[in-house]
Design a protein around this motif. Structure first.
Motif, mmCIF file in Angstrom:
data_model
loop_
_atom_site.group_PDB
_atom_site.id
_atom_site.type_symbol
_atom_site.label_atom_id
_atom_site.label_comp_id
_atom_site.label_asym_id
_atom_site.label_seq_id
_atom_site.Cartn_x
_atom_site.Cartn_y
_atom_site.Cartn_z
ATOM 1 N N ARG A 186 34.412 -5.377 -2.493
ATOM 2 C CA ARG A 186 35.490 -6.327 -2.236
ATOM 3 C C ARG A 186 36.713 -5.644 -1.620
ATOM 4 N NH1 ARG A 186 35.704 -8.846 -8.207
ATOM 5 N NH2 ARG A 186 37.295 -10.235 -7.329
ATOM 6 N N GLU A 187 36.797 -4.342 -1.759
ATOM 7 C CA GLU A 187 37.943 -3.604 -1.233
ATOM 8 C C GLU A 187 37.730 -3.151 0.205
ATOM 9 O OE1 GLU A 187 39.293 -0.510 -3.869
ATOM 10 O OE2 GLU A 187 38.442 -1.540 -5.607
ATOM 11 N N LEU A 188 36.522 -3.328 0.723
ATOM 12 C CA LEU A 188 36.225 -2.904 2.085
ATOM 13 C C LEU A 188 36.541 -4.028 3.067
ATOM 14 C CD1 LEU A 188 32.759 -1.179 1.528
ATOM 15 C CD2 LEU A 188 35.017 -0.113 1.528
ATOM 16 N N ASP A 189 37.110 -3.668 4.165
ATOM 17 C CA ASP A 189 37.445 -4.664 5.184
ATOM 18 C C ASP A 189 36.239 -4.874 6.094
ATOM 19 O OD1 ASP A 189 38.803 -6.431 6.783
ATOM 20 O OD2 ASP A 189 39.797 -4.872 7.974
ATOM 21 N N VAL A 190 35.163 -5.403 5.501
ATOM 22 C CA VAL A 190 33.924 -5.629 6.238
ATOM 23 C C VAL A 190 33.359 -6.984 5.829
ATOM 24 C CG1 VAL A 190 33.387 -3.167 6.413
ATOM 25 C CG2 VAL A 190 32.509 -4.487 4.482
ATOM 26 N N PRO A 191 32.580 -7.621 6.707
ATOM 27 C CA PRO A 191 31.944 -8.888 6.327
ATOM 28 C C PRO A 191 30.907 -8.654 5.219
ATOM 29 C CG PRO A 191 31.843 -8.513 8.709
ATOM 30 C CD PRO A 191 32.259 -7.227 8.083
ATOM 31 N N LEU A 192 30.890 -9.535 4.239
ATOM 32 C CA LEU A 192 29.942 -9.444 3.140
ATOM 33 C C LEU A 192 29.104 -10.717 3.078
ATOM 34 C CD1 LEU A 192 32.192 -8.064 0.244
ATOM 35 C CD2 LEU A 192 30.653 -6.751 1.719
ATOM 36 N N VAL A 193 27.934 -10.607 2.495
ATOM 37 C CA VAL A 193 27.166 -11.792 2.160
ATOM 38 C C VAL A 193 28.034 -12.642 1.226
ATOM 39 C CG1 VAL A 193 25.103 -12.632 0.974
ATOM 40 C CG2 VAL A 193 24.997 -10.530 2.337
ATOM 41 N N PRO A 194 28.109 -13.963 1.429
ATOM 42 C CA PRO A 194 28.910 -14.805 0.529
ATOM 43 C C PRO A 194 28.519 -14.555 -0.931
ATOM 44 C CG PRO A 194 28.211 -16.069 2.425
ATOM 45 C CD PRO A 194 27.513 -14.746 2.533
ATOM 46 N N THR A 195 29.517 -14.240 -1.748
ATOM 47 C CA THR A 195 29.268 -13.768 -3.109
ATOM 48 C C THR A 195 30.242 -14.374 -4.092
ATOM 49 O OG1 THR A 195 28.507 -11.622 -2.230
ATOM 50 C CG2 THR A 195 29.062 -11.704 -4.570
ATOM 51 N N GLU A 196 29.732 -14.749 -5.264
ATOM 52 C CA GLU A 196 30.566 -15.088 -6.413
ATOM 53 C C GLU A 196 30.572 -13.871 -7.337
ATOM 54 O OE1 GLU A 196 32.259 -17.796 -7.641
ATOM 55 O OE2 GLU A 196 31.924 -19.144 -5.934
ATOM 56 N N TRP A 197 31.758 -13.454 -7.748
ATOM 57 C CA TRP A 197 31.907 -12.280 -8.607
ATOM 58 C C TRP A 197 32.310 -12.748 -10.004
ATOM 59 C CZ3 TRP A 197 30.808 -7.594 -6.330
ATOM 60 C CH2 TRP A 197 30.793 -7.560 -4.931
ATOM 61 N N ILE A 198 31.562 -12.327 -11.002
ATOM 62 C CA ILE A 198 31.870 -12.687 -12.390
ATOM 63 C C ILE A 198 32.089 -11.393 -13.165
ATOM 64 C CG2 ILE A 198 31.062 -13.849 -14.471
ATOM 65 C CD1 ILE A 198 29.423 -14.705 -11.190
ATOM 66 N N GLY A 199 33.239 -11.281 -13.813
ATOM 67 C CA GLY A 199 33.591 -10.058 -14.514
ATOM 68 C C GLY A 199 32.830 -9.878 -15.816
ATOM 69 N N ARG A 200 32.707 -8.630 -16.227
ATOM 70 C CA ARG A 200 32.039 -8.295 -17.488
ATOM 71 C C ARG A 200 32.706 -9.051 -18.646
ATOM 72 N NH1 ARG A 200 31.588 -2.078 -19.827
ATOM 73 N NH2 ARG A 200 30.371 -2.528 -21.705
ATOM 74 N N GLY A 201 31.882 -9.659 -19.502
ATOM 75 C CA GLY A 201 32.391 -10.384 -20.653
ATOM 76 C C GLY A 201 32.731 -11.837 -20.372
ATOM 77 N N ALA A 202 32.718 -12.248 -19.107
ATOM 78 C CA ALA A 202 33.018 -13.643 -18.762
ATOM 79 C C ALA A 202 31.758 -14.497 -18.921
ATOM 80 C CB ALA A 202 33.550 -13.724 -17.338
ATOM 81 N N SER A 203 31.904 -15.786 -18.714
ATOM 82 C CA SER A 203 30.755 -16.699 -18.745
ATOM 83 C C SER A 203 30.482 -17.183 -17.333
ATOM 84 C CB SER A 203 31.034 -17.887 -19.673
ATOM 85 O OG SER A 203 32.177 -18.603 -19.227
ATOM 86 N N VAL A 204 29.280 -17.714 -17.127
ATOM 87 C CA VAL A 204 28.894 -18.154 -15.796
ATOM 88 C C VAL A 204 28.031 -19.402 -15.899
ATOM 89 C CG1 VAL A 204 26.837 -16.680 -15.744
ATOM 90 C CG2 VAL A 204 27.877 -17.424 -13.592
#
Length: 228
Positions: free
Chosen positions: A96-114
């Motif tokens: 997420r810190e790279l200024d490059v195109p990424l595959v569309p992604t949902e990021w869920i943090g450790r300990g969270a629910s999804v």
């Protein structure tokens, strides 16, 4: 000169590619020593250089691996791969810190629910790939459909107890065109490989039946990689 090739217990004799690199170095008078990162008897500061090669069980022991990096620093070991960089890209969230195109992604943090089904519904994806942000070798990586099951939810919840989670739009071209890796040394292009999954799978890793072969990238692909 003595160089440690860092590896894991399961690969204590090194990988095939590591052995090729070690042979090339030995031909130039460099003593290459396989060193298992979890072996407490290894004196890391006794080497002229410590090179991270195949400690591929690190993601099973995330905290222990980070502690080992701290010990390398404390011992004053000369590490070929900066330990700060190893800490940074241990978790795939670094993308997420790279200024490059990424595959569309949902990021869920450790300990969270999804809610996997909600993500696919909101994103209007037919399929998605689910995987931990701390992982390797496609471990705990699988495809879900729009009707994510209770088993999918339970598997994701178990991962979130120990790691973050990525939910990415599935790219069917991985199974046809494959996945490219372009390698650069000191910002100069060296060579490329293309990895393809076995029929009916999406994982390109050899341990899952995938293949890897040398390939020549197109001018456009090379230009894109150079921009990255």
């Amino acid at each position: 000169m003595r160089v440690a090739f860092v590896t894991s217990q399961a690969l204590h004799d090194l990988t095939a590619s590591d052995r090729l690199a070690a042979a090339a170095l030995r031909a130039r008078g460099v003593a290459v020593v396989p060193a298992v990162w979890t072996d407490p008897s290894v004196a890391w500061d006794r080497f002229d250089r410590v090179v991270i090669r195949s400690p591929w069980d690190y993601y099973h022991h995330r905290d222990r691996f980070l502690e080992w990096l701290d010990r390398l620093d404390a011992a004053g070991a000369t590490v070929g791969n900066p330990t700060a960089t190893l800490r940074w890209n241990l978790d795939k969230a670094y993308l997420r810190e790279l200024d490059v195109p990424l595959v569309p992604t949902e990021w869920i943090g450790r300990g969270a629910s999804v809610d996997l089904a909600r993500i696919l519904r909101d994103r209007r994806w037919d399929r998605a790939v689910v995987k931990p942000t701390v992982s390797g070798g496609a471990t705990d990586t699988w495809i879900i459909g729009a009707a994510a099951t209770a088993a999918d939810q339970a598997r994701a919840a178990a991962i979130l107890d120990r790691s973050g989670l990525m939910v990415q739009r599935f790219l069917p071209e991985i199974g046809t065109a494959g996945e490219w890796s372009l390698l650069f040394f000191r910002r100069r292009f060296s060579h490329a490989i293309i990895k393809r999954p076995m029929a009916g799978d999406f994982r390109v890793q050899v341990e899952h039946g995938g293949t890897a072969a040398g390939a020549v990238p197109s001018t456009a692909l090379l230009a894109q990689a150079q921009r990255v």
